[in-house]
Motif scaffolding. Structure first.
Motif, mmCIF file in Angstrom:
data_model
loop_
_atom_site.group_PDB
_atom_site.id
_atom_site.type_symbol
_atom_site.label_atom_id
_atom_site.label_comp_id
_atom_site.label_asym_id
_atom_site.label_seq_id
_atom_site.Cartn_x
_atom_site.Cartn_y
_atom_site.Cartn_z
ATOM 1 N N ALA A 57 1.843 3.049 2.195
ATOM 2 C CA ALA A 57 3.103 2.502 1.679
ATOM 3 C C ALA A 57 3.985 3.636 1.171
ATOM 4 O O ALA A 57 3.485 4.714 0.828
ATOM 5 N N ALA A 87 2.850 -1.191 -3.867
ATOM 6 C CA ALA A 87 1.682 -0.821 -3.063
ATOM 7 C C ALA A 87 0.420 -1.518 -3.569
ATOM 8 O O ALA A 87 -0.459 -1.868 -2.776
ATOM 9 N N ALA A 129 -1.996 0.158 1.495
ATOM 10 C CA ALA A 129 -1.406 0.708 0.269
ATOM 11 C C ALA A 129 -1.219 2.217 0.377
ATOM 12 O O ALA A 129 -0.202 2.769 -0.008
ATOM 13 N N GLN A 145 7.217 1.710 -6.673
ATOM 14 C CA GLN A 145 6.421 1.902 -5.455
ATOM 15 C C GLN A 145 4.937 1.648 -5.726
ATOM 16 O O GLN A 145 4.239 1.070 -4.899
ATOM 17 N N VAL A 153 3.342 6.491 -1.856
ATOM 18 C CA VAL A 153 1.991 6.463 -2.424
ATOM 19 C C VAL A 153 1.276 7.808 -2.216
ATOM 20 O O VAL A 153 1.283 8.370 -1.128
#
Ligand SMILES: Cc1cc2nc3c(=O)[nH]c(=O)nc-3n(C[C@H](O)[C@H](O)[C@H](O)COP(=O)(O)OP(=O)(O)OC[C@H]3O[C@@H](n4cnc5c(N)ncnc54)[C@H](O)[C@@H]3O)c2cc1C
Lengths: 794, 284
Positions: free
Chosen positions: A61, A118, A58, A114, A64
């Motif tokens: 990603a 994520a 995550a 996003q 992030v």
């Protein structure tokens, strides 16, 4: 055309043009430059140990900025609670998850999409633990909700009267004695008051920004309690309360669910400071269902004993009250609000024992009525069952057992609380002696004569609201954990500007109640300045004086009264200035027609504009008078207020399908003096809709594993306009004596009065078949089942 | 909730639309979007490509060709509900679908393609013996309604086929739809519902089709009830006897709104009510 008439006048809501045109500002409308967005990783299990959280994927990603877990924020929690029993909620799951949907990790990314994407990439390993969802099972302590809890019953409220052990023993003895008598009738019913989702149409939303130069948080939140939120944030981060600026802009419905501090409100502040970016979180409808507090969730047995001719000798309620997994703001205090009104407007001995039980479900807390609808439901259902059993008119039985009007002032209810004013018999008579009520009964009888299932239900209620006396702090309810003074009080500031327009700044803010209009009326009434020259500012902690918030039908009674007192102070000063300008005695000054004049000679007058101009020109002021024309007042009432009322409705049940139709709905409410009848009617309409919603449609259904099966409006059925009849409203007026406006509060009354009215009517309709009770919601399947069971039993 | 990211196109012709559907890994047709978008937002469905057929001309008409009615892919629930040529059963089903907003956007073909057991119009289409006209890469295919509803939320349409029209044969007789909605009366999705179509000649029921909503996994014919009513005089007793057989051969499934026992019972009530109304219309 709005009138400029004030107290008691129908004045069109000042706030509506912005709300209707879509130009009102809601939290999610706030677009700060460079804002980043939050998504939570949530538990799919009701009870499990977290064995691993892998945030690596995550973090990498697109977009992030950060992924946080409890290790990052443990030092900031847990959330405060007024009655800190059971387990307080950590900001993110701490080692163990205790309900489905509990936040385990928080992802912050450049865009919301996003962040959501994520969040899917965070890996969490769970070691499932047994979950307990059923209340009775939870109360048996076979499975502990939290390892370190002594019992899932985290608190027991006992009353009869409250807090008086000797009194309780005496009450129990009296009731036992009455039951033992050969000539009395005892009725007892186990009834469920189901879990509900408050379902504000605007989901909760919060955006926070940290300004390192000013060392200040600027927070916008859809909250009912901006000052408490500012206090809680300040306390959490070790800041002065004036280093946190909270704005609650338009709030699209609250019903109690925005009367809480939420972990996300603290977490966005944390992230905003860490990342140096404004951080926003807006919950989805499903998150709203699973993660915003829920309401009700009682299962209880009501027992009533009385004579054959309708004199009630005693009443008992023993209930298990679902608290969910964690205690938040008012969680364990909600049943206590039920204790407050446990004996209703009656005078018979009342014993109550309410167990607050933890379960592996989302937290419960205040939902419109909060404890009071539950308590009144049990009471008014069992009185109905008793009246039916002894074959008496349910209205007559109620009438016979009311606290008489002559006993006021000075009434202390059987559960031990001082009540302000009341005339219950007058109110119920206004209902049952009306033509409308006679028509209801006639129509029922006509339908019955055609072989149809029709019923009339009545129910009465008393409510306690307008919190309230500072002394409540002595009962253990305190906002001190939120960095606020412990007492409940209200505040208002009234400022006449140099051009004689008026700015009113209040400590509470609306979530639909029309404060801008009502407060303008209060001030206009005092000053004689037209309502459209008065602007009411609310919900902004940087501008408004300390106030607790809008809940518990308290704003008008408490903050409204404070504003009234502030307006009086302004009026007194204006009179002094007018007297100076007119060279008259202060006592002779009267206000009207846009200014002040000398009593008896109305052409000796000055306009408000002249008065205001002088107020801001110190050299023109009389000696010893300070410049400016504004005043602030704090008000703490001597007692809470006790509105009351009587409801009735006519229903028809389709015997074949169990489908219930409400054909007519009548109320006679008494909320003391009325400031704006239209706004009062609106509050009653919405209140009844939610009470009828509980009676007919709404239910937060959990499966045995703790999954909420009704997380969307597809499955959680809210009442809409097409499902409801026109409400026919009347009122009696019994002013309160605990505030200068004589008002009592009307925000929750409709809800408190209505659910049992509908159930009583449906039971009346089904009584020819021998049905004694049907649990809410009265979905067709349940009503049909009750009919089958009754027929099978015949 | 946010859907997963996806591509969106709104082709101007059916040919283009079908081609785009065939080219994508996982494409979905969007008509009114009333069911598709919520599923995407909940991430229960995550197509790579959404093919919006809303800009394609010529699909918004209800046409009477003489031997059948044709309901185009962009005919909204509202149009179906307010038409004076659409048979009563489908009109009623469309008028009780969702709320005003949903009826203004959602399409009859979309509701049928979606094949939700709790939806209203599939049962009506089934009872009316309609034919679904699908267009795919290899041309046009006609699917009888009896073969169209395959399983829960599953129709006989291939992923690259578009339902371009529903053809309802003009076979006379009378039809009706009735349901109990989740919020009572006719409001909201059906707890259970039934559509019926009958023809009457010389006082006898000569043909009948009855379909159920909300009781099994998919919109389904109540064959036993159909057989039972044909050949009778359509009297109250005959209707009652036929409706008693409403769920014969159908696996009734419990949900939040009803137990198996309740839904079985409700199916009988709805079949009786729909048949009774349909017979009244057929006789008038
Ligand atoms: C608030 C609300 C209430 C509702 N209440 C009810 C109700 O009471 N009763 C009821 O029956 N329904 C109800 N519905 C569902 C509604 O009827 C939908 O509109 C309908 O099911 C879908 O039609 P649509 O045109 O919006 O299709 P879309 O949502 O666009 O598509 C639905 C599905 O069908 C497919 N599809 C659509 N058109 C075609 C086509 N021409 N060819 C091939 N595939 C196609 C799509 O790919 C998708 O899988 C409700 C919906 C909402 C949002």
């Amino acid at each position: 055309m709005s009138t400029t008439s004030v107290l008691g006048g129908v004045v069109r809501r000042k706030e509506d043009p912005a709300l209707i045109r879509g130009t009102g500002l809601y939290t999610d409308d706030v677009k700060k430059a460079a804002t980043v967005h939050v998504a939570f990783v949530r538990s799919p299990l009701a009870h499990a140990r977290i064995t691993r959280i892998d945030t690596e994927a995550a973090r990498n990603a697109p977009g992030v900025l950060a992924v946080y877990t409890i290790d990052d924020v443990r030092h900031l929690g847990p959330l405060p609670a007024q009655v800190p029993v059971g387990k307080l909620r950590p900001l993110l799951a701490d080692g163990v998850v205790n309900h489905v949907g509990e936040a385990v990790a928080m992802v912050v990314a450049e865009t919301r999409a996003q962040a959501v994407d994520a969040a899917d990439l965070v890996e969490v390993d769970y070691d499932p633990l047994p979950a307990v969802v059923d209340l009775k099972q939870a109360a048996s302590d076979q499975i502990k909700v939290h390892e370190d809890l002594e019992s899932n019953v985290i608190l027991t409220w006992e009353a009869g009267p409250w807090g008086n052990e000797e009194g309780i023993a005496e009450t129990k003895a009296k009731i036992a004695e009455a039951k033992g008598r050969g000539d009395t009738v005892t009725v007892s019913l186990e009834m469920r008051n189901q879990r509900l989702l408050p379902t504000a149409i605007e989901p909760r939303s919060v955006v926070a920004e940290w300004n390192p130069g000013y060392e200040r948080f600027d927070v916008v939140s859809a909250t009912q309690i901006p000052h408490a939120l500012a206090g809680a944030i300040a306390k959490t981060f070790g800041l002065a309360s004036n280093a946190v600026h909270v704005l609650a802009p338009e709030v699209g419905g609250g019903f109690g669910c925005k009367l809480n501090i939420y972990a996300d409100e603290i977490l966005v502040c944390f992230a905003a400071r860490e990342l140096g970016r404004p951080v926003k979180y807006t919950e989805t409808r499903r998150e709203s269902a699973n993660n915003t507090i829920q309401g009700r969730g009682w299962i209880g047995t009501a027992t009533l004993v009385g004579t054959q001719d309708g004199e009630i000798l005693g009443y008992e309620l023993e209930a298990l009250c679902d608290m969910g997994a964690y205690s938040q703001n008012f969680t364990a205090a909600i049943p206590f609000l039920g204790v407050f009104v446990g004996s209703g407007q009656y005078r018979f001995p009342t014993y109550m024992k309410l167990d607050c039980v933890a379960t592996h479900t989302q937290t419960t807390d205040a939902y419109r009525g909060a404890g009071r609808p539950e308590a009144i439901y049990y009471l008014e259902r069992i009185i109905d069952a008793y009246a039916r059993k002894i074959g008496k008119d349910p209205a007559e039985v109620r009438m016979k057992n009311f606290i008489p009007a002559e006993d006021f002032p000075g009434v202390v209810s059987p559960v031990g609380f001082a009540m302000d004013t009341g005339d219950y018999a007058k109110n119920l008579r206004a209902l049952i002696e009306s033509d409308a009520y006679r028509q209801l009964v006639a129509e029922r009888d006509r339908l019955r004569s055609e072989g149809r299932l029709a019923g009339v239900g009545i129910a009465t209620y008393v409510e306690v609201c307008g919190f309230g006396p500072s002394g409540l702090a002595d009962l253990g309810f305190s906002w001190s954990a939120y960095g606020l003074p412990s007492s409940f009080n209200g505040s208002g500031l009234v400022r006449v500007n140099p051009d004689s327009s008026v700015t009113v700044i209040i400590g509470t803010g609306p979530s639909g109640q029309g404060h801008q209009t009502t407060w303008a009326q209060i001030v206009s009434d005092q000053l004689g300045i037209p309502i459209d020259r008065i602007r009411v500012i609310h919900g902004d902690t940087a501008e408004s004086p300390m106030g607790i918030g809008t809940f518990g039908s308290r704003s008008a009674a408490v903050d409204g009264s404070a504003t009234y007192l502030a307006a009086q102070k302004v009026r007194a000063k204006a009179a002094r200035l007018a007297a100076h300008l007119l060279e008259a005695a202060e006592e002779d000054i009267e206000f009207g027609d846009g200014g002040a004049y000398v009593a008896g000679s109305p052409d000796k007058r000055v306009t408000w504009e002249e008065i205001a101009t002088v107020a801001y020109q110190p050299h023109r002021l009389p000696e010893g008078v300070e410049g400016g024309l504004e005043a602030h007042a704090i008000f703490s009432p001597a007692n809470a207020t006790w509105p009351f009322g009587s409801h009735a409705c006519l229903v028809e049940v389709d015997e074949e399908t169990g489908d219930v139709r409400i054909l007519r709905y009548l109320t006679v409410d008494d909320c003391g003096n009325v400031i704006n009848p239209m706004i009062v009617a609106g509050q009653i309409h919405g209140g009844i809709a939610q009470g009828v919603g509980q009676a007919m449609f709404e239910e937060a259904v959990y499966d045995a594993e703790g999954n909420l099966l009704t997380p969307s409006l597809l499955d959680y059925i809210l009442p809409t306009a097409v499902d409801l009849p026109s409400f026919e409203l009347k009122r009696t007026v019994t002013p309160s004596d605990v505030n200068p406006l004589g008002v009592k509060g009307i925000g929750e009354a409709g809800t408190i009065g209505s659910a049992q009215t509908v159930v009583n009517a449906v039971v009346d309709a089904l009584s020819p078949l021998g049905v004694e009770h049907v649990d809410m919601p009265l979905r067709p399947k349940r009503v049909w089942q009750a009919i089958q069971d009754a027929k099978g039993g015949n | 909730m946010y859907p997963r990211s996806f591509d969106y196109i709104a082709p101007a012709s059916l040919e283009d639309a079908v081609r785009e559907l065939g080219n994508a890994e996982f494409a979905k047709v969007m008509a009114g979007g009333m069911s598709l978008i919520p599923l995407m937002k909940l991430r229960l469905l995550s197509p790579d490509l959404v093919v919006d057929i809303g800009r394609i001309g010529g699909l918004g008409e209800i046409e009477d060709t003489g031997d059948h009615l044709s309901i185009g892919a962009l005919v909204r629930h509202r149009d179906t509900a307010s038409s004076d040529v659409v048979p009563t059963a489908l009109r009623q089903a469309a008028s009780w679908t969702g709320d005003v907003q949903v009826r203004n956007r959602g399409t009859t073909c979309g509701a049928v393609a979606h094949a939700d057991v709790a939806a209203d119009q599939p049962a009506a289409v089934l009872a009316l013996g309609a034919t679904m006209v699908a267009r795919g890469p290899s041309g046009i295919r006609e699917i009888p309604s009896d073969e169209f509803f395959v399983d829960a939320l599953t129709s006989a349409l291939a992923p690259d086929e578009i339902l371009t029209e529903i053809r309802i044969p003009k076979r006379g007789g009378g039809s009706a739809y009735d349901k109990l909605g989740r919020r009572g009366g006719h409001t909201d999705y059906a707890v259970a519902g039934a559509a019926a179509w009958v023809t009457v000649s010389d006082g006898a029921v000569t043909d009948a089709r009855v379909a159920l909503t909300g009781v099994g996994t998919k919109p389904e014919l109540a064959r036993a009830a159909m057989e039972a009513i044909v050949g009778t005089d359509g009297s109250e007793g005959a209707v009652r006897a036929a409706s008693e057989r409403a769920t014969e051969g159908i696996t009734v499934i419990e949900d939040l709104y009803g137990s198996v026992e309740y839904k079985t019972h409700l199916a009988k009530v709805m079949v009786r009510r729909a048949l009774t109304q349909a017979l009244t219309e057929a006789r008038s």
